[in-house]
Design a protein around this motif. Structure first.
Motif, PDB file in Angstrom:
ATOM      1  N   TRP A   1      39.541  89.813  32.600  1.00 37.46           N
ATOM      2  CA  TRP A   1      39.149  91.140  33.090  1.00 37.46           C
ATOM      3  C   TRP A   1      37.959  91.699  32.312  1.00 37.46           C
ATOM      4  O   TRP A   1      37.098  92.376  32.885  1.00 37.46           O
ATOM      5  CB  TRP A   1      40.336  92.095  33.045  1.00 37.46           C
TER       6      TRP A   1
ATOM      7  N   SER B   1      35.072  90.001  33.704  1.00 33.65           N
ATOM      8  CA  SER B   1      34.846  90.400  35.100  1.00 33.65           C
ATOM      9  C   SER B   1      33.937  91.614  35.187  1.00 33.65           C
ATOM     10  O   SER B   1      33.079  91.697  36.070  1.00 33.65           O
ATOM     11  CB  SER B   1      36.187  90.711  35.789  1.00 33.65           C
TER      12      SER B   1
ATOM     13  N   TYR C   1      30.462  91.489  37.106  1.00 34.43           N
ATOM     14  CA  TYR C   1      30.253  92.354  38.271  1.00 34.43           C
ATOM     15  C   TYR C   1      29.006  93.239  38.086  1.00 34.43           C
ATOM     16  O   TYR C   1      28.212  93.411  39.020  1.00 34.43           O
ATOM     17  CB  TYR C   1      31.500  93.214  38.495  1.00 34.43           C
TER      18      TYR C   1
ATOM     19  N   TYR D   1      32.345  88.805  41.783  1.00 34.70           N
ATOM     20  CA  TYR D   1      33.636  89.115  41.165  1.00 34.70           C
ATOM     21  C   TYR D   1      33.977  88.060  40.116  1.00 34.70           C
ATOM     22  O   TYR D   1      33.448  86.946  40.151  1.00 34.70           O
ATOM     23  CB  TYR D   1      34.747  89.133  42.214  1.00 34.70           C
TER      24      TYR D   1
ATOM     25  N   GLU E   1      37.756  87.831  37.948  1.00 35.77           N
ATOM     26  CA  GLU E   1      39.159  87.679  38.277  1.00 35.77           C
ATOM     27  C   GLU E   1      39.458  88.447  39.571  1.00 35.77           C
ATOM     28  O   GLU E   1      38.960  89.574  39.753  1.00 35.77           O
ATOM     29  CB  GLU E   1      40.031  88.208  37.120  1.00 35.77           C
ATOM     30  N   VAL E   2      40.223  87.839  40.456  1.00 38.30           N
ATOM     31  CA  VAL E   2      40.532  88.466  41.737  1.00 38.30           C
ATOM     32  C   VAL E   2      42.042  88.435  41.957  1.00 38.30           C
ATOM     33  O   VAL E   2      42.682  87.415  41.708  1.00 38.30           O
ATOM     34  CB  VAL E   2      39.798  87.723  42.887  1.00 38.30           C
TER      35      VAL E   2
ATOM     36  N   ASP F   1      44.983  88.080  44.343  1.00 35.84           N
ATOM     37  CA  ASP F   1      45.139  87.546  45.697  1.00 35.84           C
ATOM     38  C   ASP F   1      46.508  87.893  46.272  1.00 35.84           C
ATOM     39  O   ASP F   1      47.239  88.717  45.723  1.00 35.84           O
ATOM     40  CB  ASP F   1      44.868  86.037  45.724  1.00 35.84           C
TER      41      ASP F   1
ATOM     42  N   TYR G   1      40.567  97.794  40.094  1.00 39.86           N
ATOM     43  CA  TYR G   1      40.259  97.932  41.532  1.00 39.86           C
ATOM     44  C   TYR G   1      39.341  99.130  41.773  1.00 39.86           C
ATOM     45  O   TYR G   1      38.347  99.036  42.511  1.00 39.86           O
ATOM     46  CB  TYR G   1      41.551  98.081  42.340  1.00 39.86           C
TER      47      TYR G   1
ATOM     48  N   PHE H   1      37.740  93.972  41.924  1.00 38.84           N
ATOM     49  CA  PHE H   1      38.279  92.989  42.881  1.00 38.84           C
ATOM     50  C   PHE H   1      38.418  93.655  44.244  1.00 38.84           C
ATOM     51  O   PHE H   1      38.661  94.848  44.340  1.00 38.84           O
ATOM     52  CB  PHE H   1      39.583  92.358  42.385  1.00 38.84           C
TER      53      PHE H   1
ATOM     54  N   VAL I   1      32.374  84.897  43.834  1.00 44.39           N
ATOM     55  CA  VAL I   1      33.362  84.995  42.760  1.00 44.39           C
ATOM     56  C   VAL I   1      33.054  83.908  41.734  1.00 44.39           C
ATOM     57  O   VAL I   1      32.628  82.811  42.102  1.00 44.39           O
ATOM     58  CB  VAL I   1      34.805  84.890  43.330  1.00 44.39           C
TER      59      VAL I   1
END
Lengths: 452, 285
Positions: free
Chosen positions: A207, A210, A214, A220, A222-223, A225, A265, A270, A290
């Motif tokens: 994170w 990330s 970003y 992105y 880490e995402v 899912d 978020y 993400f 990503v």
């Protein structure tokens, strides 16, 4: 008179509606199914079928007397593994001349409906290749053989963390078959552009990176899912207690985790469409939107199918570790119908399919991992550490984690519903700004109501 | 007598198939709605429990609302818009056959393919948001927003069903006598007056038929939701039939799913009777 006929016509149409409602094809790319195992169809992409070795498990005196007909249902393994399966069946029939095995391969997404249909007519396949959630669901109704008893002699052959995959209501109802843990495929160009020369190894690092990725690249890192419910056990937050009677995920750690994810978020780190299954991760990765994707290494091939150039420059690393310090493993399962007319032969065949020899052979064919320790010790799984190919390297890392891997799905028959409640609860936090504590309280109450 | 024998001869096979594959399963499903049936358990009679559970379930109500909302968006559009298009493609114009083909083309595409195509187009990075961004709009999560998902699904249904119902109206328009229009023109009626006072009354039975068929289609729509959204986000696109599917095949509550099916059946019957009353007490007269 006319009115009567009209009413009859309407009734007919209404009846047809009911049938449609009851008989619809499941075209869904079922998130729960792929969560249980997303590699069945993928394994089909292996083109070369090799002959199965014939020095299989030794027989004992009672084996020689086995007889009967066995229907063996597999999930999306034909035509890619037809030779392998047929050779394996031929070997078994040679060892047991009184046994006749019929192979029946069904599409992965239709398997559950087919099993239900056959169960309705009292004609379940004798030996079934099933996903974990479905094993737990139907085992609770007594449809499957207790493997703790029937296969006690081979129990110690399997990795301990995988043997309990089919565990529900105090017993195990499936033999783990081929499996996978996660690897990490990553795009070094995106990392380099953001100033990193290596991928993250923990969620915390992921994170942190990330945010930088970003901000500097627009991609992105880490995402979250569709399988977000797995984040709880990966962060050492068990879903249910050992008796499977109470929800245990409503903890300060879970509140902290969800609060943290909501912050990510809100910061745009993400997207919601991946979380809701609207966009598939391989597509996102292949479009270079990503930086990495944690999944079973056999699925890395999907990137190659979508964009060979992106795959070519990709590298692999060990999957991210959460506070639990263990990887989640997703074996496919082999179960035996408790109503089989050839029960002894069916159990013996299930053990044969999952023995070290056959699992090793299949692991080599399909780029998947065995759930049996002896097979995993083969040098084949120690190869690939220095490979330039992401899939080969990813498989090496995944194999290294096999010893400590554990299937993290909750041991309850309503596993799909429990996961759904947790996911919906998280979605309320993300999409409707619900307070994480309130969302977890609600989810806990729902799960408790379900389990009692 | 001779004709009746022939008719029965032709009808006997379809009737037999209907009996085997529709009426008998429907009667059995009605019976199952009073049980706690699932394929792995013996039948157990539970009386009205499944119906009571349904009426106490917030998910059932939200699914019913989603279904009705979807129907409200879809059916009027599929009843009214194809009439105008049918009138247009009924003119003797050059290239009118091409127009008919263009309007009918979406009908030929399978629902699953349609769903996947529109799923891509409705995606955040999809073509629809791209064009909207050109005129200054922000990205919209068409299928990820609980308020936009049903309208988006309804739009896809209208896009696909448009040509289908246009064809019905076109067939119906062929049966309207030309001399009625000529007489109206002599009396000084304009384009709208002609169609409002002649075309609409003359094709009323077809309007009723399309209303019933599109209503049923809307109430039983399932593949689109399953393929495009899976009923999400947060069940905001879970329709009653999708709920039936999930209860029956994912949760194995076949008895409960049967009960929901029959509640839906009753709702469709009611809506159809209301439609009939509103349009005409005897639409075929």
């Amino acid at each position: 008179m006319m009115r009567k006929w009209r009413t009859m016509g309407l009734t007919t149409m209404g009846s047809a509606l009911l049938l449609l409602a009851a008989c619809g094809d499941n075209a869904e790319d079922n998130a729960e199914a792929s969560g249980s195992n997303g590699n069945a169809g993928e394994a089909n992409e292996v083109a070369d079928n090799q002959s199965n070795g014939d020095t299989n498990a030794t027989t004992n005196a009672s084996d020689a007397e086995l007889s009967g007909e066995i229907e063996f249902m597999t999930l999306s393994l034909l035509p890619a593994f037809e030779d392998y399966l047929n050779n394996m069946i031929a070997d078994f029939e040679e060892m047991h001349p009184g046994v006749d095995v019929t192979l029946r391969d069904v599409p992965f997404e239709q398997a559950e409906q087919l099993v239900l249909t056959q169960a309705s007519s009292g004609d379940l396949p004798d030996v079934m290749n099933l996903n974990t959630d479905f094993v737990k669901q139907i085992a609770a109704y007594g449809a499957l053989v207790n493997m703790d008893e029937a296969a006690a002699d081979v129990k110690d052959d399997f990795f301990e963390g995988l043997w309990t995959t089919g565990y529900v209501n105090g017993a195990t109802y499936a033999l783990p078959w081929y499996t996978t843990t996660s690897g990490l495929i990553y795009n070094p160009d995106i990392l380099a552009e953001a100033g990193f020369d290596a991928p993250p190894s923990t969620y915390e690092e992921a994170w942190e990176m990330s945010q930088v990725i970003y901000e500097t690249t627009g991609a992105y890192g880490e995402v979250v899912d569709e399988q977000m419910h797995m984040l709880l056990p990966k962060h050492d937050i068990p879903t249910v207690d050992e008796e499977s009677l109470t929800a245990t995920f409503n903890t300060p750690e879970a509140v902290e985790l969800w609060t943290h994810l909501k912050e990510q978020y809100d910061a745009g780190l993400f997207p919601d469409d991946v979380m809701l299954g609207q966009v598939a991760m391989p597509e996102l990765y292949a479009q270079e939107r990503v930086a990495w994707w944690a999944t079973g290494p056999q699925l890395f091939r999907q990137v190659n199918d979508l964009d060979p150039e992106v795959y070519e420059k990709s590298l692999a690393a060990p999957a991210l570790l959460g506070p639990a310090g263990r990887q989640h493993a997703n074996p496919m399962n082999i179960s035996v119908s408790s109503s089989s007319d050839s029960l002894d032969a069916a159990v013996e065949f299930a053990k044969f399919v999952t023995n070290a020899e056959n699992q090793l052979e299949f692991g080599k064919e399909a780029s998947v991992l065995p759930s049996v320790a002896e097979a995993a010790e083969d040098p084949f799984f120690a190869e690939g550490e220095d490979s330039e190919d992401a899939m080969e390297r990813g498989r090496f890392y995944a194999a290294q984690q096999l010893e400590d891997a554990v299937n993290m799905t909750p041991s309850v028959e309503q596993v799909s519903q429990v996961n759904e409640i947790i996911r919906d609860s998280f979605h309320r936090v993300i999409l409707e700004d619900m307070d994480p504590q309130v969302a977890l309280d609600q989810a806990e109450a729902e799960v408790n109501a379900l389990l009692q | 007598m001779y004709k009746a024998r022939h008719a029965w001869g032709f009808l006997s096979l379809p009737m037999l198939l209907l009996l085997i594959f529709t009426f008998i399963p429907s009667v059995m499903a009605f019976g199952l709605s009073f049980t706690s049936y699932n394929p792995f358990r013996p039948l157990e009679f539970v009386g009205l429990t499944n119906y009571v559970d349904a009426f106490q379930s917030s998910l059932f109500y939200s699914s019913m609302w989603n279904t009705i909302y979807y129907w409200i968006l879809v059916t009027p559009a599929l009843v009214v818009l194809p009439i105008f298009v049918a009138i247009l493609v009924n003119q003797k114009l050059k290239g009118v056959k091409l127009f008919r083909l263009v309007f009918y083309f979406p009908v030929l595409v399978s629902v699953v393919v349609t769903a996947l195509l529109w799923k891509w187009m409705f995606a955040r990075e999809g073509i629809i948001n791209y064009f909207l961004s050109l005129v200054g709009f922000e990205q919209i999560g068409w299928l990820t927003g609980s308020t936009t998902v049903i309208p988006a699904l309804a739009f896809v249904t209208i896009w696909q069903g448009f040509g289908y119902y246009m064809l019905f109206y076109l067939a119906s328009l062929q049966g309207v006598p030309k001399d009625l229009y000529e007489a109206a023109e002599l009396d000084g009626a304009g384009f709208w007056q002609k169609h409002f006072h002649i075309t609409i009354p003359m094709i009323k039975p077809m309007i009723f038929f399309v209303t019933v068929i599109s209503t049923m289609g809307a109430f039983k729509e399932f593949t689109l939701m399953l393929t495009m959204t899976g009923g999400g986000p947060l069940n905001s696109s879970t329709t009653v039939v999708l709920l039936v599917f999930k209860e029956a095949f994912e949760r194995l509550n076949m008895g409960y799913a049967s009960a929901i099916s029959f509640i839906l059946f009753a709702v469709i019957m009611l809506v159809t009777l209301v439609n009939q009353r509103l349009l005409d007490k005897n639409p075929n007269a």
